[in-house]
Design an enzyme around this catalytic site. Structure first.
Site, mmCIF file in Angstrom:
data_model
loop_
_atom_site.group_PDB
_atom_site.id
_atom_site.type_symbol
_atom_site.label_atom_id
_atom_site.label_comp_id
_atom_site.label_asym_id
_atom_site.label_seq_id
_atom_site.Cartn_x
_atom_site.Cartn_y
_atom_site.Cartn_z
ATOM 1 N N ASP A 153 0.908 -1.168 -0.123
ATOM 2 C CA ASP A 153 0.047 0.001 0.053
ATOM 3 C C ASP A 153 0.984 1.223 0.023
ATOM 4 O O ASP A 153 0.319 2.326 -0.363
ATOM 5 C CB ASP A 153 -0.888 -0.011 1.105
ATOM 6 C CG ASP A 153 0.082 -0.021 2.739
ATOM 7 O OD1 ASP A 153 1.209 -0.229 2.537
ATOM 8 O OD2 ASP A 153 -0.702 -0.130 3.578
ATOM 9 N N SER A 198 7.540 6.964 13.094
ATOM 10 C CA SER A 198 7.306 5.574 12.629
ATOM 11 C C SER A 198 8.105 4.362 13.269
ATOM 12 O O SER A 198 8.935 4.726 13.963
ATOM 13 C CB SER A 198 7.246 5.688 11.066
ATOM 14 O OG SER A 198 8.616 5.282 10.721
HETATM 15 FE FE1 SF4 Z 1 -0.161 4.599 4.982
HETATM 16 FE FE2 SF4 Z 1 1.333 5.082 7.210
HETATM 17 FE FE3 SF4 Z 1 0.176 7.130 5.960
HETATM 18 FE FE4 SF4 Z 1 -1.237 5.140 7.310
HETATM 19 S S1 SF4 Z 1 0.126 6.675 8.272
HETATM 20 S S2 SF4 Z 1 -1.654 5.901 5.250
HETATM 21 S S3 SF4 Z 1 0.072 3.260 6.903
HETATM 22 S S4 SF4 Z 1 1.975 5.991 5.357
#
Ligand code: SF4
Length: 640
Positions: free
Chosen positions: A62, A530
């Protein structure tokens, strides 16, 4: 017991549920996304595991959807084939954002979920104990190893009342961020109770648990109740329902009260998710871009609210509106019921069901632009344009502002638009590839972009220069930026590491290589953001042996340990002020100092003085650091 304790107790493998003690828990489910997944699967392979030992493991794609060169396609192919080989479900590109799809199709109340993505706690919306971790921790969980964590404090967030029209669950979590800041959740689980809980659907709850990650929390969780049943039934998964509530006399380590009646639409100002004020106090702010989506706000109901606000209107002339529905299920339903057409008619540009602009994959705003986003993070530069300012808002505020051309309080739109949860979602799992029964016959396909990852050497005495000295709240985005240019390199650490710290100090990697490695000095909350273990692997590749900071963010600290990099904290913060970049620091008798559990003495060779640092880790982590990281430790102990 509270609900968190109940789930932990059921999964406890080692330790006691005593605050601050290390515990090990069984993991039922894992998830990975492509940005961290390639590394997690390379690690799974390095551990020599044939088949995953979890109840369910899912590999999602994704994050990086742009096929600009072979690198990305290679990564997707690798993930798909390594998943097939090891008994892992594969959610194909286009099926949606990992957390949204997992909630829809796989999440189960009472289960433990470990994901190599920091927003894994989204699953707490359905009553799971869902924790974000580094890829190696997830690889170990897939290998059947328990997950270790320090028993967190459990904070009760009591929701009372009911949200007023145009106020949404995003405003609840923004209010909590306003009160507690991005450091307020470290070492904590937020458990939601109170009569306000029943007023929130599972997707609304998931918005809250998703953004609990921005508090730095271990996770957040809602009870599993009739609302959870209603959601699972609509997903044709009522058999997965299990009622789960805290005991009436449950005890907590703290209580926070939020009266939903009193909340108003909120906005997080640049460049931190806790920089929160009421929309009505933000002044007249001209908007250049509005981006709706991300794992925080891309559910069917979010999208239906947006479509209803946009219906019949036209976005303001100066505004670019992009919308990414969270999953193929959501997009398909919008297409069938005409809501997609309402969005398109209003001038929205529909992006594919993926992370997209949230991870800086396209849609970088113009120079100095104001971008309103329904996402969870507005860190400096994450959107791809350093001079842009990103404001975080609810879908209602975003859609209303797209029409107005400036930030507006959606209450100005008048009568509320009510969207109920559908009694039936459009269920079609044909983009999820089940692990084949004849997996042994499959070969893992490895393109040239799939490179082995660095493995540290056992701990030895350190005498290295300070390569960089940074301030507070350094994010994993600062350490290892993730953007459209760099994402394709995520399985190629030697190449990727050349960009380490490049937004702060473009010469960092060159200096590190010239010095044969070194030490990083950081402020408070070093490594927030993250779960990206690349933020530890890139420094490892460059020869970084230790990070000395005022304090660390939880997941990054774990990733440093896993990589065999010492995460040290200043005993006296005055010593932070005394160190300069370029100073040579020495840690003698390193192995015994790490073993001893006492303060560690560091000598500043350049300036000729000594100071003390703490190594606040468990006994097991000390052993891991001595072995030079978790892979070495596991291999040596023959754990797997
Ligand atoms: Fe994707 Fe991370 Fe954004 Fe959520 S926070 S949409 S998992 S990039």
């Amino acid at each position: 017991m509270n609900l968190t304790q109940k789930i932990l107790k059921k999964h406890l493998v080692e330790g006691e549920l005593v605050k601050g003690h290390e515990i090990a828990i069984k993991i039922d489910q894992t998830l990975t996304q492509d940005s961290t997944g390639t590394m997690a699967y390379l690690e799974l392979e390095a551990l020599g595991v044939d088949k995953v030992k979890t109840e369910l493991s899912v590999a999602y794609v994704d994050h990086n959807m742009l096929q600009e060169g072979f690198e990305n396609a290679d990564d997707h192919k690798y993930i798909q084939t390594v998943a097939a080989k090891h008994g892992i479900y594969f959610s194909r590109p286009g099926n949606g954002i990992c957390h949204q799809v997992h909630l829809e199709r796989f999440g189960k109340p009472g289960k433990t979920l470990l994901g190599s993505d920091s927003h894994t706690p989204t699953g707490g919306g359905i009553g799971m104990l869902a924790i974000g971790a580094g890829g190696l921790d997830v690889a170990l969980a897939m290998a059947g190893e328990p997950y270790r964590l320090v028993m967190p404090e459990v904070i009760n967030v009591r929701l009372t009342g009911k949200l007023k029209p145009w106020v949404s669950s995003k405003d609840i979590i923004l209010e909590l961020l306003r009160r507690l800041t991005v450091k307020g959740g470290v070492g904590k689980v937020f458990e939601y109770t109170g009569d306000g809980v029943a007023t929130l659907s599972v997707p609304e709850r998931a918005t809250i648990t998703n953004m609990g990650a921005e508090l730095g929390a271990t996770t957040s969780i809602f009870p599993s109740d009739f609302r959870t049943y209603e959601f699972l039934k609509a997903q044709k998964r009522e058999d997965d329902f299990e009622a789960l509530l805290p005991d009436d006399d449950a005890e907590y380590d703290g209580v926070i009260e939020i009266n939903l009646d009193e909340l108003e639409p909120m906005v997080a100002l640049p460049h931190s998710p806790d920089n929160v004020i009421k929309v009505k106090d933000a002044g007249k702010l001209k908007v250049d871009q509005v981006a709706i989506g991300s794992c925080t706000n891309s559910s069917y109901m979010d999208m239906m609210k947006v479509a209803a606000i946009l219906k019949g209107g036209l976005i303001a002339e100066g505004v670019s509106l992009v919308i990414s529905p969270g999953s193929r299920q959501v997009l398909n339903m919008l297409a069938k019921n005409g809501a997609l057409s309402d969005m398109i008619s209003a001038g929205a540009r529909i992006l594919e069901t993926a992370c997209g602009p949230c991870i800086g994959m396209g849609q970088a705003p113009a120079t100095n632009a104001i971008s309103l986003r329904t996402f969870n993070r507005n860190f400096y530069g994450r959107c791809g344009t350093k001079s842009a300012k990103v404001y975080l808002v609810s879908p209602e505020v975003a859609a209303a502002s797209a029409l107005a051309g400036y930030l507006i309080d959606p209450r100005e739109l008048g009568e509320e638009i009510k969207i109920e949860m559908p009694s039936e979602f459009l269920v079609n799992d044909n983009m999820i590839i089940k692990p084949p029964v004849n997996a042994d016959e499959f070969d893992v396909v490895r393109g040239p972009n799939i490179k082995p990852f660095p493995i540290n050497t056992p701990l030895a005495d350190i005498e290295k220069a300070v390569l960089i000295k940074v301030g507070d709240d350094i994010t994993t985005d600062h350490i290892m930026p993730s953007n459209a240019k760099l994402l394709p390199l995520r399985s190629n650490i030697p190449e990727l590491s050349k960009h380490c710290f490049e937004t702060i100090d473009p010469d960092f990697s060159k200096r590190a290589l010239e010095n044969g490695g070194g030490i990083i000095v950081g402020g408070n909350n070093y490594g927030q953001g993250s779960s990206r273990e690349h933020a530890a692997l890139a420094p490892l590749q460059l020869g970084v042996k230790a990070v000395i900071a005022k304090s660390f963010a939880r997941i990054h600290k774990a990733n440093l340990i896993n990589s065999g990099i010492l995460p040290l904290t200043f005993v006296s913060e005055d010593d932070y002020d005394k160190i300069d970049e370029g100073d040579v620091l020495k840690i003698e008798d390193a192995v015994n100092q790490v073993k001893s559990k006492g303060k560690i003495v560091v000598k500043n060779v350049t300036k000729g003085y000594e100071f003390e640092v703490d190594l606040d880790v468990s006994d097991r982590n000390r052993e891991i650091l001595i072995e030079g990281g978790l892979i070495n430790y596991v291999r040596k102990k023959d754990k797997v």
